[in-house]
Motif scaffolding. Structure first.
Motif, PDB file in Angstrom:
ATOM      1  N   LEU A   1       0.943  -1.430   0.097  1.00 52.20           N
ATOM      2  CA  LEU A   1      -0.006  -0.016   0.149  1.00 52.20           C
ATOM      3  C   LEU A   1       0.869   1.258   0.052  1.00 52.20           C
ATOM      4  CD1 LEU A   1      -2.912  -0.883   2.415  1.00 52.20           C
ATOM      5  CD2 LEU A   1      -2.886  -0.980  -0.014  1.00 52.20           C
ATOM      6  N   GLY A   2       1.907   1.022   0.486  1.00 51.43           N
ATOM      7  CA  GLY A   2       2.903   2.322   0.705  1.00 51.43           C
ATOM      8  C   GLY A   2       3.339   2.718  -0.442  1.00 51.43           C
ATOM      9  N   VAL A   3       3.608   2.064  -1.630  1.00 45.00           N
ATOM     10  CA  VAL A   3       3.933   2.325  -2.960  1.00 45.00           C
ATOM     11  C   VAL A   3       3.100   3.465  -3.553  1.00 45.00           C
ATOM     12  CG1 VAL A   3       4.276   1.652  -5.335  1.00 45.00           C
ATOM     13  CG2 VAL A   3       5.162   0.294  -3.462  1.00 45.00           C
ATOM     14  N   PHE A   4       1.769   3.241  -3.002  1.00 46.09           N
ATOM     15  CA  PHE A   4       0.732   4.243  -3.757  1.00 46.09           C
ATOM     16  C   PHE A   4       0.287   5.274  -2.613  1.00 46.09           C
ATOM     17  CE2 PHE A   4       0.182   0.047  -5.191  1.00 46.09           C
ATOM     18  CZ  PHE A   4       0.172   0.270  -6.547  1.00 46.09           C
TER      19      PHE A   4
ATOM     20  N   SER B   1       5.994   6.380 -13.338  1.00 44.37           N
ATOM     21  CA  SER B   1       7.325   5.737 -14.250  1.00 44.37           C
ATOM     22  C   SER B   1       8.313   5.229 -13.528  1.00 44.37           C
ATOM     23  CB  SER B   1       7.548   6.972 -15.011  1.00 44.37           C
ATOM     24  OG  SER B   1       8.400   8.047 -14.342  1.00 44.37           O
ATOM     25  N   GLU B   2       8.798   5.923 -12.402  1.00 45.37           N
ATOM     26  CA  GLU B   2       9.910   5.170 -11.713  1.00 45.37           C
ATOM     27  C   GLU B   2       9.517   4.364 -10.539  1.00 45.37           C
ATOM     28  OE1 GLU B   2      12.629   8.338 -10.518  1.00 45.37           O
ATOM     29  OE2 GLU B   2      12.068   9.562 -12.282  1.00 45.37           O
ATOM     30  N   ILE B   3       8.438   4.347  -9.897  1.00 44.91           N
ATOM     31  CA  ILE B   3       8.140   3.336  -8.889  1.00 44.91           C
ATOM     32  C   ILE B   3       6.765   2.518  -9.155  1.00 44.91           C
ATOM     33  CG2 ILE B   3       7.278   3.323  -6.302  1.00 44.91           C
ATOM     34  CD1 ILE B   3       8.543   6.122  -5.939  1.00 44.91           C
ATOM     35  N   VAL B   4       5.707   2.910  -9.611  1.00 49.01           N
ATOM     36  CA  VAL B   4       4.412   2.199  -9.599  1.00 49.01           C
ATOM     37  C   VAL B   4       4.741   1.131 -10.793  1.00 49.01           C
ATOM     38  CG1 VAL B   4       2.108   2.148  -9.940  1.00 49.01           C
ATOM     39  CG2 VAL B   4       2.975   3.809  -8.667  1.00 49.01           C
TER      40      VAL B   4
END
Length: 327
Positions: free
Chosen positions: A140-143, A171-174
């Protein structure tokens, strides 16, 4: 049982070395631009591997203990941010604006995975529930962290949620994280079988980002802008923040859960992830401001390891039918 280490490990020493190197030999000019692109690729690879190694099965398997997981998520994404936002006016007077924003940013991050599970295991807690809670927090933390950063930091008067930042986050994480989850069925076994390679990419990427972040900040006069008393107050702020959350999670855990589940809430609910935090900060904040933003996280990370190691060992000694803990 191996004794938890209170001294900084090799990773912490590498981070300190990166700060020292950036202080005396910061990267500049055209090389800084090339270095920036290299760290962008490293971060994408890091989150790809995070996606590939994060077990959706573990999250689904432990989902039945939903009250515990909700409490962990509430501590991570509700209690911490509320404390950070409440303390921000005071910290803005005691710290520099960058450090105050960094403390608030710490409060918005997901929990750690490896150390949360390790300390839960040492203390005799519910390890399977810790795996689920910590994994779910990171998923969940990614978002959530970028969204919370845009909301809370803008309310506190700091930049951190602009449309270009959203594009960079996607572009770099999700996208790399989602690609890793998709590729897990093919490479998940390899990732699990080569933890040293994954750890090298994981920690190496963070060291790269720290060197680049502090280089840019040093060029902009970072150490001239942070007085010694602000650094002292930063240690106090991080320690008090951790102490409050540990007290709350301990009290709630004792009131609502068994001993084994209460330990999951204590360790998973009080931690903040350095591995996720530094790359996310690199995406959200300008390079010149990044050094001051990540410094509170690096200090909080070491304080939480020392405190939770002590708590885990004490809990292990007082566990029902526990064998004596040596060392």
């Amino acid at each position: 049982m191996q004794r938890p280490r209170f001294l900084p490990d090799n990773f912490i020493l590498a981070l300190i070395s990166a700060i020292v190197l950036a202080t005396f030999l910061p990267i500049r000019g055209g090389m800084a631009t090339i270095y920036e692109h290299a760290t962008t690729v490293a971060i994408a690879l890091l989150f790809f591997l995070h996606g590939a190694k994060l077990s959706r099965e573990a999250v689904i398997a432990g989902a039945s203990n939903w009250r515990l997981h909700l409490c962990v998520l509430a501590a991570t994404f509700v209690l911490f941010p509320a404390l950070g936002l409440a303390a921000h006016p005071l910290l803005s007077d005691l710290l520099t604006p960058g450090l105050a924003a960094g403390v608030l940013f710490v409060c918005l991050l997901p929990s750690t995975v490896q150390s949360s599970i390790a300390f839960t295991s040492i203390a005799g807690g519910n390890v399977s529930a810790a795996v689920c809670s910590a994994s779910l927090s990171n998923l969940l933390g990614v978002f959530l962290t970028p969204v919370l950063a845009g909301l809370f930091l803008s309310q506190a008067g700091h930049a951190g949620g602009s449309m270009p930042a959203v594009v960079h986050i996607v572009s770099e994480i999700v996208l790399p994280f989602a690609a890793g989850q998709v590729a897990r069925r093919w490479i998940g076994g390899w990732v699990k079988a080569h933890p040293k390679v994954v750890k090298f990419v994981d920690q190496g990427s963070i060291v790269l980002v720290v060197y680049g972040a502090f280089s840019a900040s040093v060029v902009q006069g970072l150490w001239h802008q942070i007085p010694p008393q602000a650094l002292a107050w930063l240690f106090v702020a991080d320690a008090v923040l951790l102490a409050i959350v540990l007290a709350v999670t301990y009290g709630v855990g004792r009131a609502l859960f068994s001993r084994e589940d209460a330990l999951v809430l204590l360790f998973c609910g009080s931690k903040k992830s350095l591995a996720s935090g530094i790359p996310i900060a690199k995406v959200l904040f300008a390079s010149s401001a990044l050094g001051a933003i990540v410094l509170p996280l690096m200090i909080f990370h070491q304080i939480q390891l020392i405190a939770c190691a002590a708590i885990a060992r004490r809990a292990a000694r007082h566990a029902p039918d526990a064998e004596p803990v040596r060392g």
